[in-house]
Scaffold this motif. Structure first.
Motif, PDB file in Angstrom:
ATOM      1  N   HIS A   1       2.715  66.715 -22.890  1.00 35.55           N
ATOM      2  CA  HIS A   1       3.733  66.277 -21.921  1.00 35.55           C
ATOM      3  C   HIS A   1       4.365  67.350 -21.271  1.00 35.55           C
ATOM      4  N   TRP A   2       3.941  68.836 -21.632  1.00 37.74           N
ATOM      5  CA  TRP A   2       4.834  69.688 -21.206  1.00 37.74           C
ATOM      6  C   TRP A   2       3.798  70.941 -20.213  1.00 37.74           C
ATOM      7  N   GLY A   3       3.140  70.384 -19.504  1.00 38.75           N
ATOM      8  CA  GLY A   3       2.499  71.185 -18.649  1.00 38.75           C
ATOM      9  C   GLY A   3       3.344  71.849 -17.577  1.00 38.75           C
ATOM     10  N   LEU A   4       4.274  71.197 -17.039  1.00 42.66           N
ATOM     11  CA  LEU A   4       5.362  71.695 -16.133  1.00 42.66           C
ATOM     12  C   LEU A   4       6.127  72.795 -16.922  1.00 42.66           C
ATOM     13  N   THR A   5       6.537  72.120 -17.994  1.00 41.54           N
ATOM     14  CA  THR A   5       7.578  73.147 -18.837  1.00 41.54           C
ATOM     15  C   THR A   5       6.768  74.393 -18.843  1.00 41.54           C
ATOM     16  N   LEU A   6       5.712  74.407 -19.727  1.00 42.03           N
ATOM     17  CA  LEU A   6       5.148  75.587 -20.222  1.00 42.03           C
ATOM     18  C   LEU A   6       4.025  76.504 -19.080  1.00 42.03           C
ATOM     19  N   GLY A   7       3.978  75.803 -17.947  1.00 37.91           N
ATOM     20  CA  GLY A   7       3.076  76.619 -17.120  1.00 37.91           C
ATOM     21  C   GLY A   7       3.380  78.257 -16.867  1.00 37.91           C
ATOM     22  N   PRO A   8       4.572  78.481 -16.452  1.00 42.86           N
ATOM     23  CA  PRO A   8       4.842  79.986 -16.148  1.00 42.86           C
ATOM     24  C   PRO A   8       4.646  80.783 -17.550  1.00 42.86           C
ATOM     25  N   ILE A   9       5.281  80.215 -18.583  1.00 44.05           N
ATOM     26  CA  ILE A   9       5.090  81.291 -19.832  1.00 44.05           C
ATOM     27  C   ILE A   9       3.771  81.063 -20.205  1.00 44.05           C
ATOM     28  N   THR A  10       2.949  80.183 -20.013  1.00 44.57           N
ATOM     29  CA  THR A  10       1.511  80.063 -20.385  1.00 44.57           C
ATOM     30  C   THR A  10       1.008  81.392 -19.588  1.00 44.57           C
ATOM     31  N   GLY A  11       1.237  81.315 -18.294  1.00 42.93           N
ATOM     32  CA  GLY A  11       0.468  82.076 -17.171  1.00 42.93           C
ATOM     33  C   GLY A  11       0.892  83.726 -17.625  1.00 42.93           C
ATOM     34  N   ARG A  12       2.121  83.778 -18.070  1.00 43.76           N
ATOM     35  CA  ARG A  12       2.315  85.191 -18.380  1.00 43.76           C
ATOM     36  C   ARG A  12       1.936  85.761 -19.514  1.00 43.76           C
ATOM     37  N   LEU A  13       1.692  84.605 -20.713  1.00 40.26           N
ATOM     38  CA  LEU A  13       0.832  85.146 -22.024  1.00 40.26           C
ATOM     39  C   LEU A  13      -0.398  85.403 -21.709  1.00 40.26           C
ATOM     40  N   ILE A  14      -1.202  84.686 -20.974  1.00 41.72           N
ATOM     41  CA  ILE A  14      -2.637  85.038 -20.870  1.00 41.72           C
ATOM     42  C   ILE A  14      -2.720  86.313 -20.002  1.00 41.72           C
ATOM     43  N   ALA A  15      -1.741  86.367 -18.947  1.00 40.40           N
ATOM     44  CA  ALA A  15      -1.941  87.686 -18.245  1.00 40.40           C
ATOM     45  C   ALA A  15      -1.650  88.778 -19.237  1.00 40.40           C
ATOM     46  N   ASP A  16      -0.717  88.735 -20.175  1.00 41.83           N
ATOM     47  CA  ASP A  16      -0.562  89.784 -21.133  1.00 41.83           C
ATOM     48  C   ASP A  16      -1.943  90.195 -21.889  1.00 41.83           C
ATOM     49  N   LEU A  17      -2.582  88.757 -22.140  1.00 41.09           N
ATOM     50  CA  LEU A  17      -3.752  89.089 -23.203  1.00 41.09           C
ATOM     51  C   LEU A  17      -4.984  89.721 -22.251  1.00 41.09           C
ATOM     52  N   ILE A  18      -5.127  89.199 -21.150  1.00 37.75           N
ATOM     53  CA  ILE A  18      -6.244  89.768 -20.251  1.00 37.75           C
ATOM     54  C   ILE A  18      -5.824  91.104 -19.991  1.00 37.75           C
ATOM     55  N   THR A  19      -4.800  91.676 -19.665  1.00 36.99           N
ATOM     56  CA  THR A  19      -4.616  93.202 -19.313  1.00 36.99           C
ATOM     57  C   THR A  19      -4.254  93.976 -20.350  1.00 36.99           C
ATOM     58  N   GLY A  20      -4.170  93.573 -21.756  1.00 35.08           N
ATOM     59  CA  GLY A  20      -3.904  94.316 -22.861  1.00 35.08           C
ATOM     60  C   GLY A  20      -2.510  94.570 -23.008  1.00 35.08           C
ATOM     61  N   ALA A  21      -1.510  93.892 -22.208  1.00 37.07           N
ATOM     62  CA  ALA A  21      -0.085  94.182 -22.267  1.00 37.07           C
ATOM     63  C   ALA A  21       0.471  93.472 -23.815  1.00 37.07           C
ATOM     64  N   THR A  22       1.617  94.069 -24.307  1.00 41.06           N
ATOM     65  CA  THR A  22       2.259  93.449 -25.345  1.00 41.06           C
ATOM     66  C   THR A  22       2.433  92.040 -25.272  1.00 41.06           C
ATOM     67  N   PRO A  23       1.984  90.930 -25.749  1.00 42.78           N
ATOM     68  CA  PRO A  23       2.169  89.575 -25.492  1.00 42.78           C
ATOM     69  C   PRO A  23       3.827  89.318 -25.608  1.00 42.78           C
ATOM     70  N   VAL A  24       4.063  88.576 -24.730  1.00 39.08           N
ATOM     71  CA  VAL A  24       5.426  88.030 -24.626  1.00 39.08           C
ATOM     72  C   VAL A  24       6.152  87.329 -25.884  1.00 39.08           C
ATOM     73  N   VAL A  25       5.163  86.362 -26.596  1.00 36.39           N
ATOM     74  CA  VAL A  25       5.422  85.857 -27.637  1.00 36.39           C
ATOM     75  C   VAL A  25       3.846  85.895 -28.262  1.00 36.39           C
ATOM     76  N   ASP A  26       3.977  85.749 -29.747  1.00 36.28           N
ATOM     77  CA  ASP A  26       3.013  85.969 -30.607  1.00 36.28           C
ATOM     78  C   ASP A  26       1.879  85.005 -30.245  1.00 36.28           C
ATOM     79  N   PRO A  27       0.726  84.987 -29.890  1.00 41.95           N
ATOM     80  CA  PRO A  27      -0.154  84.054 -29.399  1.00 41.95           C
ATOM     81  C   PRO A  27      -0.816  83.413 -30.677  1.00 41.95           C
ATOM     82  N   ALA A  28      -0.664  83.861 -31.740  1.00 40.11           N
ATOM     83  CA  ALA A  28      -1.520  83.398 -33.163  1.00 40.11           C
ATOM     84  C   ALA A  28      -1.591  81.679 -33.073  1.00 40.11           C
ATOM     85  N   PRO A  29      -0.267  81.044 -32.964  1.00 39.61           N
ATOM     86  CA  PRO A  29      -0.072  79.640 -33.354  1.00 39.61           C
ATOM     87  C   PRO A  29      -0.859  78.752 -32.435  1.00 39.61           C
ATOM     88  N   TYR A  30      -1.158  79.671 -31.020  1.00 39.79           N
ATOM     89  CA  TYR A  30      -1.836  78.619 -30.086  1.00 39.79           C
ATOM     90  C   TYR A  30      -3.364  78.974 -30.017  1.00 39.79           C
TER      91      TYR A  30
END
Length: 414
Positions: free
Chosen positions: A379-408
């Motif tokens: 139910h939260w695609g709109l809610t979580l779209g931008p934070i998901t985008g930032r987290l995936i960009a962190d992971l692809i570019t090797g930056a420090t993740p904005v949040v811990d990705p382990a639970p997801y």
């Protein structure tokens, strides 16, 4: 054949946000969709950025509600009888994760994403010139049962732990916020930190325009053509083959169509939902989204009119639409708010991609090097779209993740 640093499959709010964040990092990015920006599930949502959301939806625990759903009398849910054998294992898992201890754990695991939801949207809206679509007026949940607030101790306790303000109101207090509501309810809870959007499609398109302004490319193509070619990932598009070492699958309910042929089977189900737009009678209006919790629908002001969204329907993703929940809920909705004539001629239907544990899958795809996942936002695609985008960009570019990705991570299902 064109090469790019990253291909993003799916131009809904999640995929568009991923593509925009990657372009902001200076990567060359192609955003691929077959129907255009924001035309599918991202179009028909409630428009709420649920930064104050705590508990996910839960399997009904009372026999009365279950009986009404089973007898197709409930406005909260509908189902196709022929689909029950298919969805039954998922429903049993959903029931398991709805236990109080596990649902509280889910709330804590999801909190880092939700806590950043509004701020991440605001940052992108500023860049995209879309702040005019944002309302920071909170949202209001109404309860018709006298004992409703007594059953919300877990949610109130977690709100205190998370530092989320709320106001428990009677009907008069709620009417002070929304004068057009009729006092057919006993209690209300106002969540002031929630925000909402007056046009979700316009917002997704604004993010897409910002993406192209940064050099991103939008391409029509079929994500199901994804395959390995010469050590890279390749997608066939209307403009020819496109290949990259990184591909992000952000296809919502269509993700299995791409992932299962590649050997990745995740236990994702869809919850279908519907909406219609209405005019308010006379001067009746709303300033924020309002949920009638006991009957499972939401009314919210949109640029198209008052949007009324239904609860859940369990049916095959591509089965014919059966918007019977409107027949069940409209009498209740009209007693609460003076809905007038229809403001549109069509009934919209979309499919929410859901995992039974109510957590999205964000991160690398197991055993598929270079494939990244941003799916299952329920139910939260709109809610979580931008934070998901930032987290995936962190992971692809090797930056420090904005949040811990382990639970997801997807590995929790394997």
């Amino acid at each position: 054949m064109a090469r790019t640093d990253a291909i993003v499959l799916g131009a809904g709010i999640v995929g568009t946000s991923v593509a925009l964040h990657l372009a902001k990092r200076g990567l060359s990015v192609a955003l691929v969709d077959r129907h255009g920006v924001g035309r599918e599930t991202s179009y028909g949502n409630s428009g709420v950025i649920e930064g104050s959301t705590i508990l996910p939806p839960a399997f009904p625990s009372d026999l009365g509600t279950l009986a009404r759903v089973a007898l197709k009398q409930a406005s909260q849910a509908n189902y196709h009888l022929s689909f029950l054998p298919t969805i039954a294992p998922w429903l049993l898992a959903f029931r398991h994760y709805s236990q109080p201890r596990l649902i509280a754990e889910t709330a804590r695991l999801n909190r880092p994403l939700f806590a950043r939801a509004v701020a991440e949207h605001e940052a992108l809206m500023e860049e995209a010139g879309a702040t005019g679509l944002l309302r920071k007026t909170g949202w209001l949940k109404l309860y018709r049962r006298e004992d409703a607030l007594r059953t919300m101790r877990l949610e109130f306790d977690l709100a205190k732990d998370f530092g989320l303000p709320l106001d428990a109101l009677d009907s008069a207090g709620a009417q002070a916020l929304e004068p057009s509501l009729r006092p057919v309810f006993r209690h209300a809870v106002f969540w002031p930190k929630a925000a909402s959007i007056s046009d979700p499609l316009a917002l997704t398109r604004a993010y897409a325009a910002r993406f192209t302004a940064l050099g991103g490319v939008m391409v029509n193509g079929d994500a199901r053509s994804l395959h390995r070619s010469a050590g890279r990932w390749r997608v066939e598009t209307d403009e020819g083959g496109l290949d990259s070492s990184n591909v992000v699958v952000a296809l919502g309910p269509w993700a299995p169509d791409v992932l299962e042929p590649l050997g990745l089977n995740l236990p994702m189900a869809v919850k279908r939902g519907y909406h219609r737009h209405f005019r308010g009678e006379g001067n009746a209006s709303l300033a924020r989204p309002v949920v009638d919790v006991d009957f499972g629908y939401l009314i919210t002001p949109m640029q198209q009119g008052i949007r009324l969204t239904t609860g859940t329907e369990f049916a095959a993703r591509d089965a014919a639409a059966t918007p019977v929940q409107f027949d069940r809920l409209m009498p209740r909705a009209r007693t609460l708010f003076p809905l007038g004539e229809r403001a549109d001629n069509d009934t919209w239907m979309g499919s929410r991609p859901c995992f039974a544990d109510s957590r999205p899958v964000i991160g690398a795809a197991p055993k598929l090097p270079g494939v990244w996942l941003g799916i299952g936002h329920a139910h939260w695609g709109l809610t979580l779209g931008p934070i998901t985008g930032r987290l995936i960009a962190d992971l692809i570019t090797g930056a420090t993740p904005v949040v811990d990705p382990a639970p997801y991570r997807a590995e929790r299902f394997l």
